[in-house]
Design a protein around this motif. Sequence first.
Motif, PDB file in Angstrom:
ATOM      1  N   ARG A  67      48.827  32.072  46.415  1.00 47.36           N
ATOM      2  CA  ARG A  67      49.955  33.213  46.060  1.00 47.36           C
ATOM      3  C   ARG A  67      49.984  32.753  44.424  1.00 47.36           C
ATOM      4  O   ARG A  67      50.232  34.376  43.549  1.00 47.36           O
ATOM      5  CB  ARG A  67      51.071  33.501  46.738  1.00 47.36           C
ATOM      6  CG  ARG A  67      51.336  33.083  48.350  1.00 47.36           C
ATOM      7  CD  ARG A  67      51.087  34.794  48.296  1.00 47.36           C
ATOM      8  NE  ARG A  67      50.596  35.432  49.610  1.00 47.36           N
ATOM      9  CZ  ARG A  67      50.154  34.730  50.752  1.00 47.36           C
ATOM     10  NH1 ARG A  67      48.867  33.987  50.154  1.00 47.36           N
ATOM     11  NH2 ARG A  67      49.588  34.682  51.756  1.00 47.36           N
ATOM     12  N   ILE A  68      50.012  31.884  44.111  1.00 49.36           N
ATOM     13  CA  ILE A  68      50.235  31.938  42.589  1.00 49.36           C
ATOM     14  C   ILE A  68      48.589  31.714  41.804  1.00 49.36           C
ATOM     15  O   ILE A  68      48.144  32.431  40.669  1.00 49.36           O
ATOM     16  CB  ILE A  68      50.846  30.596  41.901  1.00 49.36           C
ATOM     17  CG1 ILE A  68      51.939  30.097  42.769  1.00 49.36           C
ATOM     18  CG2 ILE A  68      51.383  30.456  40.956  1.00 49.36           C
ATOM     19  CD1 ILE A  68      52.741  29.010  42.516  1.00 49.36           C
ATOM     20  N   ALA A  69      47.666  30.714  42.447  1.00 54.99           N
ATOM     21  CA  ALA A  69      47.082  31.014  41.373  1.00 54.99           C
ATOM     22  C   ALA A  69      46.266  32.290  41.797  1.00 54.99           C
ATOM     23  O   ALA A  69      44.884  32.883  40.940  1.00 54.99           O
ATOM     24  CB  ALA A  69      45.360  29.966  42.573  1.00 54.99           C
ATOM     25  N   ASN A  70      45.753  33.504  42.854  1.00 56.28           N
ATOM     26  CA  ASN A  70      45.117  34.224  42.215  1.00 56.28           C
ATOM     27  C   ASN A  70      45.243  35.136  41.739  1.00 56.28           C
ATOM     28  O   ASN A  70      44.570  35.919  41.302  1.00 56.28           O
ATOM     29  CB  ASN A  70      45.352  35.128  43.961  1.00 56.28           C
ATOM     30  CG  ASN A  70      44.282  34.558  44.948  1.00 56.28           C
ATOM     31  OD1 ASN A  70      43.189  33.910  44.821  1.00 56.28           O
ATOM     32  ND2 ASN A  70      44.795  34.764  46.286  1.00 56.28           N
ATOM     33  N   PRO A  71      46.599  35.368  41.407  1.00 57.08           N
ATOM     34  CA  PRO A  71      47.097  36.576  40.356  1.00 57.08           C
ATOM     35  C   PRO A  71      46.596  35.858  38.465  1.00 57.08           C
ATOM     36  O   PRO A  71      45.791  37.119  38.016  1.00 57.08           O
ATOM     37  CB  PRO A  71      49.004  36.544  40.327  1.00 57.08           C
ATOM     38  CG  PRO A  71      49.192  36.101  41.434  1.00 57.08           C
ATOM     39  CD  PRO A  71      48.433  35.489  42.307  1.00 57.08           C
ATOM     40  N   ILE A  72      46.840  34.805  38.505  1.00 58.68           N
ATOM     41  CA  ILE A  72      46.494  34.223  37.091  1.00 58.68           C
ATOM     42  C   ILE A  72      44.666  34.656  37.287  1.00 58.68           C
ATOM     43  O   ILE A  72      44.227  34.399  35.946  1.00 58.68           O
ATOM     44  CB  ILE A  72      46.280  32.832  37.143  1.00 58.68           C
ATOM     45  CG1 ILE A  72      48.022  32.316  37.592  1.00 58.68           C
ATOM     46  CG2 ILE A  72      46.122  31.859  36.213  1.00 58.68           C
ATOM     47  CD1 ILE A  72      48.950  32.590  36.053  1.00 58.68           C
ATOM     48  N   ALA A  73      44.058  34.459  38.172  1.00 56.02           N
ATOM     49  CA  ALA A  73      42.111  33.975  39.226  1.00 56.02           C
ATOM     50  C   ALA A  73      42.134  35.542  38.655  1.00 56.02           C
ATOM     51  O   ALA A  73      41.560  35.788  38.190  1.00 56.02           O
ATOM     52  CB  ALA A  73      41.859  33.591  39.901  1.00 56.02           C
ATOM     53  N   ARG A  74      42.679  36.768  38.824  1.00 55.78           N
ATOM     54  CA  ARG A  74      41.825  38.324  38.945  1.00 55.78           C
ATOM     55  C   ARG A  74      42.833  38.868  37.701  1.00 55.78           C
ATOM     56  O   ARG A  74      42.500  39.955  37.082  1.00 55.78           O
ATOM     57  CB  ARG A  74      43.171  39.109  39.245  1.00 55.78           C
ATOM     58  CG  ARG A  74      44.267  38.962  40.476  1.00 55.78           C
ATOM     59  CD  ARG A  74      44.577  39.875  40.870  1.00 55.78           C
ATOM     60  NE  ARG A  74      44.557  41.177  41.068  1.00 55.78           N
ATOM     61  CZ  ARG A  74      44.754  42.208  41.546  1.00 55.78           C
ATOM     62  NH1 ARG A  74      46.055  42.286  42.076  1.00 55.78           N
ATOM     63  NH2 ARG A  74      44.626  43.780  40.822  1.00 55.78           N
ATOM     64  N   PHE A  75      43.923  38.669  36.686  1.00 57.19           N
ATOM     65  CA  PHE A  75      44.060  38.977  35.217  1.00 57.19           C
ATOM     66  C   PHE A  75      43.140  39.030  34.485  1.00 57.19           C
ATOM     67  O   PHE A  75      41.711  38.157  34.281  1.00 57.19           O
ATOM     68  CB  PHE A  75      45.501  38.859  34.378  1.00 57.19           C
ATOM     69  CG  PHE A  75      46.704  39.118  35.703  1.00 57.19           C
ATOM     70  CD1 PHE A  75      46.899  39.118  36.136  1.00 57.19           C
ATOM     71  CD2 PHE A  75      47.489  37.220  35.168  1.00 57.19           C
ATOM     72  CE1 PHE A  75      48.538  39.968  36.746  1.00 57.19           C
ATOM     73  CE2 PHE A  75      48.823  37.180  35.262  1.00 57.19           C
ATOM     74  CZ  PHE A  75      49.013  38.526  36.752  1.00 57.19           C
ATOM     75  N   PRO A  76      42.927  40.591  33.916  1.00 59.05           N
ATOM     76  CA  PRO A  76      41.592  40.805  32.935  1.00 59.05           C
ATOM     77  C   PRO A  76      41.737  39.867  31.542  1.00 59.05           C
ATOM     78  O   PRO A  76      43.253  40.116  31.590  1.00 59.05           O
ATOM     79  CB  PRO A  76      41.959  42.271  32.863  1.00 59.05           C
ATOM     80  CG  PRO A  76      42.905  43.165  33.970  1.00 59.05           C
ATOM     81  CD  PRO A  76      43.721  41.459  34.593  1.00 59.05           C
ATOM     82  N   LEU A  77      41.225  39.348  31.399  1.00 57.47           N
ATOM     83  CA  LEU A  77      41.102  37.968  29.972  1.00 57.47           C
ATOM     84  C   LEU A  77      40.097  38.028  29.561  1.00 57.47           C
ATOM     85  O   LEU A  77      38.750  38.142  29.443  1.00 57.47           O
ATOM     86  CB  LEU A  77      40.649  36.421  30.410  1.00 57.47           C
ATOM     87  CG  LEU A  77      41.058  35.361  29.467  1.00 57.47           C
ATOM     88  CD1 LEU A  77      42.190  35.553  29.085  1.00 57.47           C
ATOM     89  CD2 LEU A  77      41.044  33.933  30.453  1.00 57.47           C
ATOM     90  N   LYS A  78      39.809  38.898  28.122  1.00 56.39           N
ATOM     91  CA  LYS A  78      39.682  39.412  26.912  1.00 56.39           C
ATOM     92  C   LYS A  78      40.041  38.534  25.125  1.00 56.39           C
ATOM     93  O   LYS A  78      41.256  38.161  25.213  1.00 56.39           O
ATOM     94  CB  LYS A  78      39.867  40.458  26.874  1.00 56.39           C
ATOM     95  CG  LYS A  78      39.491  41.904  27.899  1.00 56.39           C
ATOM     96  CD  LYS A  78      39.199  43.362  27.558  1.00 56.39           C
ATOM     97  CE  LYS A  78      38.336  44.208  28.721  1.00 56.39           C
ATOM     98  NZ  LYS A  78      38.882  45.996  28.515  1.00 56.39           N
ATOM     99  N   ILE A  79      38.975  38.898  24.764  1.00 53.67           N
ATOM    100  CA  ILE A  79      39.414  37.947  23.411  1.00 53.67           C
ATOM    101  C   ILE A  79      39.712  39.031  22.157  1.00 53.67           C
ATOM    102  O   ILE A  79      38.914  39.828  22.176  1.00 53.67           O
ATOM    103  CB  ILE A  79      38.089  37.297  22.605  1.00 53.67           C
ATOM    104  CG1 ILE A  79      37.642  36.200  23.605  1.00 53.67           C
ATOM    105  CG2 ILE A  79      38.342  36.519  21.182  1.00 53.67           C
ATOM    106  CD1 ILE A  79      36.382  35.798  22.712  1.00 53.67           C
ATOM    107  N   LEU A  80      40.623  39.361  21.375  1.00 48.86           N
ATOM    108  CA  LEU A  80      41.184  40.151  20.812  1.00 48.86           C
ATOM    109  C   LEU A  80      41.512  39.946  18.988  1.00 48.86           C
ATOM    110  O   LEU A  80      41.559  38.697  19.206  1.00 48.86           O
ATOM    111  CB  LEU A  80      42.250  40.464  21.269  1.00 48.86           C
ATOM    112  CG  LEU A  80      42.983  41.513  22.911  1.00 48.86           C
ATOM    113  CD1 LEU A  80      44.254  41.597  22.889  1.00 48.86           C
ATOM    114  CD2 LEU A  80      41.831  42.319  22.945  1.00 48.86           C
TER     115      LEU A  80
END
Length: 449
Positions: A67-80
């Motif tokens: 429940r905790i790791a899945n959201p962390i793993a699915r959030f889009p992550l980009k360099i801004l």
Amino acid sequence: MFSRLRRRLAGWVSPDLAAAAFGASQPVSDDRHWLLRAIGGAKTDAGVPVSEHTALHLPVVYACINRIANPIARFPLKILQKTSSGGAAEVLDHPLSQRLGLRPNDFMNSRTLRKTIQAHALLWGNGYIEIERNNRGQAVGLWPLLAWSTRPVRIEDRLVYRTSIDGRQHDLDYGDVLHVMDLSQDGYIGQSQIALARQAVGMALAMEKFGAKFFGNDAKSGGFLLHPGQLSATARQNLGSSSEKRTDPGAQLERQGGLENAHRVKVLEEGMKFVNTTIPPEDAQFLGSREFQIAEIARMYDVPLVLLQSHEKTTSWGSGIEQLMIGFVRQTIDPWVQAWEQELNWKLFTEAERAAGLYVKFNMNAMLRGDTAARAAFYKEMFAVAGLTPNQICALEDMDPIGPDGDHRFVPANFVTLDRAINPPAPGGPQAPEPAPAADGAEDTREAA
């Protein structure tokens, strides 16, 4: 040998962590000795061994981590990169731009890496990632490190991460290792949640084992056979399995219980009586105790029970579940996101890149991805306050832009425009145009000047 190994271990970790994870000094004969727990977990007071590896055998622990790791793993992550106007623009020319949110190394995708490290942080209290750099010091890849064989070590005035890779020990520079951790006593290493709550986890595992053995014994509690005298050799043989002839006189006789013998008729000979010596599960409130342990472990990870398919004393209708989800995101997910972002933004970039305004950010709006109504309401509100242009909304939904006109920002007609709000017309300035004259043959109702 044990004392030397303990001294070496004490040099690797803080005394507080060593005490929490391994306990005080004990004789080697103790089945709860620190060494046994270090190599696989020793028995808790409930009678079952608990370690970070065995804790995953408990469904509620596995569910909490998911429940905790899945959201962390699915959030889009980009360099801004910060812009002069105060906004941010995506950076596409950095060596890690394409890899960070897609393929941080050649062997795993971004979701796998992040979920693995987050699981390490939720079990061992620490998650480690090595940063691979090119000759210019720029990050070009991310590699996971094993939490149980990596630890920070302070050498005089510098900190290194000592790890074992393929059986060889390596010291990695502090700036080349991302360290995501939970609660810490010394600020250098996080404390294992499983080590701190091993008795609660052990009790839950013990109840799992108890329930399994209960059904493996024909759903009957244990007891003993009462015989008025001494058993004869024939009676002892009859107590063994009737389906298999035992030729080994030293072998333990099989009982008539077990799932393979369920529903068969059992016979007690020579005046024997069965005496029940344990409390039946219903009298011990076995199911209630199991529910309580689920709540205890969920409390340890700050996960609402409703997310674990446990509705005990929890509302599952109306706004109650919505408020639980909002609280879960704020109190559980967001702190972990901040831990990731702070490590990434400090260690991933060089000093020049940080000075240029480069940073990474998890897009937590992705949690609205499965909620069409919530996404529509969000876009509508942001569009109404000129926060998003039509083309930006289309981009967020992976739709084609509507053209150059879609780059304008709009506000409701009953509000003034952004330009008028910033630069209001001067007093005595141009007024609204006069209405057009009436058509021929129509009565002019305007008042004469």
